[in-house]
Design a protein around this motif. Sequence first.
Motif, mmCIF file in Angstrom:
data_model
loop_
_atom_site.group_PDB
_atom_site.id
_atom_site.type_symbol
_atom_site.label_atom_id
_atom_site.label_comp_id
_atom_site.label_asym_id
_atom_site.label_seq_id
_atom_site.Cartn_x
_atom_site.Cartn_y
_atom_site.Cartn_z
ATOM 1 N N LYS A 44 0.729 -1.250 0.090
ATOM 2 C CA LYS A 44 0.009 0.100 0.006
ATOM 3 C C LYS A 44 0.915 1.359 0.003
ATOM 4 C CE LYS A 44 -3.922 2.177 2.331
ATOM 5 N NZ LYS A 44 -4.685 1.977 3.515
ATOM 6 N N GLY A 45 0.527 2.234 -0.776
ATOM 7 C CA GLY A 45 1.247 3.191 -0.950
ATOM 8 C C GLY A 45 2.352 3.368 -1.954
ATOM 9 N N PHE A 46 2.833 2.187 -2.374
ATOM 10 C CA PHE A 46 4.088 2.116 -3.212
ATOM 11 C C PHE A 46 3.626 2.487 -4.745
ATOM 12 C CE2 PHE A 46 5.538 -0.365 0.156
ATOM 13 C CZ PHE A 46 6.987 -0.546 0.304
ATOM 14 N N LEU A 47 4.595 3.415 -5.250
ATOM 15 C CA LEU A 47 4.480 3.718 -6.611
ATOM 16 C C LEU A 47 5.338 3.594 -7.821
ATOM 17 C CD1 LEU A 47 3.803 7.300 -5.287
ATOM 18 C CD2 LEU A 47 2.053 6.005 -6.143
ATOM 19 N N VAL A 48 5.081 3.654 -8.938
ATOM 20 C CA VAL A 48 6.015 3.542 -10.025
ATOM 21 C C VAL A 48 6.225 5.221 -10.133
ATOM 22 C CG1 VAL A 48 6.446 3.254 -12.410
ATOM 23 C CG2 VAL A 48 4.951 1.576 -11.183
ATOM 24 N N GLY A 49 7.678 5.375 -9.883
ATOM 25 C CA GLY A 49 8.157 6.872 -9.948
ATOM 26 C C GLY A 49 9.248 6.784 -11.180
#
Length: 137
Positions: A44-49
């Motif tokens: 939860k909260g992790f993104l592709v940056g």
Amino acid sequence: MKISLNWLKDYVNIEDITVHDLVDALTMSGLEVEDFVDQKQIYKGFLVGVVKEKKQHPNADRLSLCKVSDGREDLQVICGAPNVDAGQKIIFAPVGCVIPRGNFQLKKAKIRGIESCGMICSEDELLFGDDHSGIVV
């Protein structure tokens, strides 16, 4: 033994059953369910940056000062991975995420005098595998 709900759906129609009801039904049928892990909660909260910029950290030889875009804003992140570079799409953990390896919540931190607002993650930190030699690109 671990089984995936997606794998189970290939063999049994469980579309209208909640996970908790399924666990209860399996237990009542004589199968022991030791644990249920909700992968959506772990990540939860992790993104592709996107690493927009990479510079040498002014106070450390082996650290990079990166500008990472999370899709809304650009954030300053300190990274120690040797394979980080501008233009890469990476797994980004902003402040507030809980890193699976070690189970700790990220906070803003000063690393060698410069603020870091998140973390660019490796396979090992995310429990995807054992590789901690660099980040996941």
